[in-house]
Design an enzyme around this catalytic site. Structure first.
Site, PDB file in Angstrom:
ATOM      1  N   TYR A 182      57.585  35.691  39.622  1.00 20.73           N
ATOM      2  CA  TYR A 182      57.315  35.830  38.073  1.00 20.73           C
ATOM      3  C   TYR A 182      58.636  35.531  37.506  1.00 20.73           C
ATOM      4  O   TYR A 182      58.836  34.874  36.500  1.00 20.73           O
ATOM      5  CB  TYR A 182      56.626  36.778  37.430  1.00 20.73           C
ATOM      6  N   LYS A 212      51.975  40.930  51.998  1.00 19.75           N
ATOM      7  CA  LYS A 212      51.831  39.878  53.151  1.00 19.75           C
ATOM      8  C   LYS A 212      53.171  40.080  54.175  1.00 19.75           C
ATOM      9  O   LYS A 212      53.694  38.980  54.345  1.00 19.75           O
ATOM     10  CB  LYS A 212      51.807  38.394  52.722  1.00 19.75           C
ATOM     11  N   ASP A 227      45.672  39.839  51.501  1.00 23.56           N
ATOM     12  CA  ASP A 227      44.329  39.012  51.613  1.00 23.56           C
ATOM     13  C   ASP A 227      42.948  39.873  51.971  1.00 23.56           C
ATOM     14  O   ASP A 227      42.124  40.116  51.458  1.00 23.56           O
ATOM     15  CB  ASP A 227      44.460  37.772  52.492  1.00 23.56           C
ATOM     16  N   ASP A 283      48.845  40.620  39.833  1.00 23.85           N
ATOM     17  CA  ASP A 283      47.706  39.830  38.723  1.00 23.85           C
ATOM     18  C   ASP A 283      46.515  39.586  39.282  1.00 23.85           C
ATOM     19  O   ASP A 283      45.554  39.668  38.574  1.00 23.85           O
ATOM     20  CB  ASP A 283      48.623  38.568  38.619  1.00 23.85           C
ATOM     21  N   ASP A 293      42.394  41.206  38.258  1.00 24.14           N
ATOM     22  CA  ASP A 293      41.451  40.452  37.874  1.00 24.14           C
ATOM     23  C   ASP A 293      39.930  40.719  38.746  1.00 24.14           C
ATOM     24  O   ASP A 293      39.108  41.074  38.204  1.00 24.14           O
ATOM     25  CB  ASP A 293      41.676  39.168  37.599  1.00 24.14           C
TER      26      ASP A 293
HETATM   27  C1  IPM Z   1      48.004  39.183  32.943  1.00 20.00           C
HETATM   28  C2  IPM Z   1      47.992  37.690  32.566  1.00 20.00           C
HETATM   29  C3  IPM Z   1      49.438  37.215  32.395  1.00 20.00           C
HETATM   30  C4  IPM Z   1      50.147  37.611  33.955  1.00 20.00           C
HETATM   31  C5  IPM Z   1      49.595  35.895  31.889  1.00 20.00           C
HETATM   32  C6  IPM Z   1      48.913  35.926  30.445  1.00 20.00           C
HETATM   33  C7  IPM Z   1      51.221  35.587  31.473  1.00 20.00           C
HETATM   34  O1  IPM Z   1      47.310  37.053  33.478  1.00 20.00           O
HETATM   35  O2  IPM Z   1      48.605  40.159  32.094  1.00 20.00           O
HETATM   36  O3  IPM Z   1      47.460  39.662  33.879  1.00 20.00           O
HETATM   37  O4  IPM Z   1      49.941  36.662  34.660  1.00 20.00           O
HETATM   38  O5  IPM Z   1      50.801  38.391  34.057  1.00 20.00           O
HETATM   39 MG    MG Z   2      46.352  38.111  34.901  1.00 23.90          MG
END
Ligand code: IPM
Ligand code: MG
Length: 350
Positions: free
Chosen positions: A136, A187, A220, A244, A248
């Protein structure tokens, strides 16, 4: 001094942060709240998603609570002016390198998961995502035109031992207060940064945390294990990009993004940054449909980790659990309540 700086941001951000305000006014009226523009709304008003004034206010507060940033409106803004760039700059500016993303399955919602009930009921997984390094932020990064035609894009994944060690330390310390197990995901089979990650975590474990169970897992495989048997994990520590993605994935197990908070922490005593992990949800913004629980639970984390008020944090948590048990549901979790009504259901339980 501001105790809690609110950054409502874009999309559903202002609606969910309004419910946090109600909870804070009821439970902790002595806390000094302040608010600043941030994200797309700040770009529209001040030409930057994160102004110097907002960053200074964030660093001077005891805790910062963000709603959400971004939306289609700013898709064509220059990349460094996009709302998401403001969020990365805020994380970097506050130096909040350890991102705690709990995936907790509330009993009342176990049937809302896309996995079978028995796989998720009682789930309490804590992802610790490295937040201020890796791909990032790594340099160089650019897109260039190639002389022979076409273009070339470069992002750089980079980690130092110090960056890995400090986030791993957070994971080990957290595990000691939980079920005493850390899984570290990288990884190392293909990436040098993964190899270093594994070495540093192994060394730190041997030096300071040999009482904690440590397991290494390729990222993975971790993605697969999360949907196969999520309850095998206690604390899962990983880099910025894998974190990230895996957070999710883990969030979906619990019945939806509308419920999950997060805390980003830096060195002891520095302000933490708290955010619901859902996005700005432009499709439902302004309609009173958003679930405010993730924001309210982020406030709970702020009370616990930055504001030194664990008893109040417990009260917020208990009120959310009771509201869910009483059947209070916004649309995302199968109900009909509005954002305001869901906030009121929590207030009623406080
Ligand atoms: C998160 C989001 C952010 C990230 C975006 C909005 C920049 O997906 O906080 O998980 O990728 O960190
Ligand atoms: Mg995210």
């Amino acid at each position: 001094m501001t105790d809690l700086l609110l950054l409502p941001g874009d999309g559903i951000g202002p609606e969910v942060i309004a419910e946090v305000r109600h909870v804070a006014e009821r439970l902790t009226p002595d806390l000094k709240l302040a608010e600043r523009d941030f994200g797309g709304v700040s770009y529209d008003r001040h030409g930057s998603p994160l102004t110097d004034d907002t960053l200074a206010a964030a660093k001077a507060a005891r805790a910062v609570l963000m709603g959400a940033v971004g939306g289609p409106k700013w898709r064509d803004a220059p990349r460094h002016k996009r709302p998401e760039a403001g969020l990365l700059a805020l994380r970097e500016g506050m130096n909040v390198y350890a991102n705690l993303r709990p995936a907790i399955c509330f009993d009342a919602l176990a049937d809302a998961s896309s996995l079978k009930r028995e796989l998720v009921v009682g789930l309490d997984l804590m992802i610790v995502r490295e937040l201020t390094g890796g791909i990032y932020f790594g340099k160089p990064r650019f897109i260039e035109d190639l002389p022979e035609g076409g273009r070339r894009a470069v992002d750089t994944q980079v980690y130092t031992t110090a960056e890995i060690e400090r986030v791993a330390r957070v994971a080990f310390e957290l595990a000691r207060g939980r079920r005493n197990k850390v899984t570290s995901a990288e990884k190392s089979n293909v990436m040098d940064s993964g190899l270093l990650w594994r070495e540093v975590v192994t060394d730190l474990h041997a030096r300071e945390f040999s009482d904690v169970e440590l397991e290494h897992m390729l990222a993975d495989n971790a993605a697969m294990q999360i949907v196969k048997n999520p309850k095998q994990f206690d604390v899962l520590v990983t880099d910025n990009l894998f974190g990230d993605i895996l957070s999710d994935e883990a969030a979906q197990l619990t019945g939806g993004l509308g419920l999950l908070p997060s805390a980003a922490l830096g060195v002891a005593g520095a302000p933490g940054l708290y955010e619901p992990i859902h996005g700005s949800a432009p499709d439902i913004a302004g309609q009173g449909l958003a679930n405010p629980l993730a924001a309210i639970l982020s406030f709970e984390m702020a009370l616990r980790w930055s504001l030194g008020r664990p008893a109040d944090a417990d009260r917020v948590h208990a009120a959310v659990v009771r509201a869910l048990r009483s059947g209070a549901r916004t649309r995302d979790i199968g109900g009909t309540l509005s954002t305001r009504e869901m906030g009121s259901a929590v207030l009623a339980e406080l």
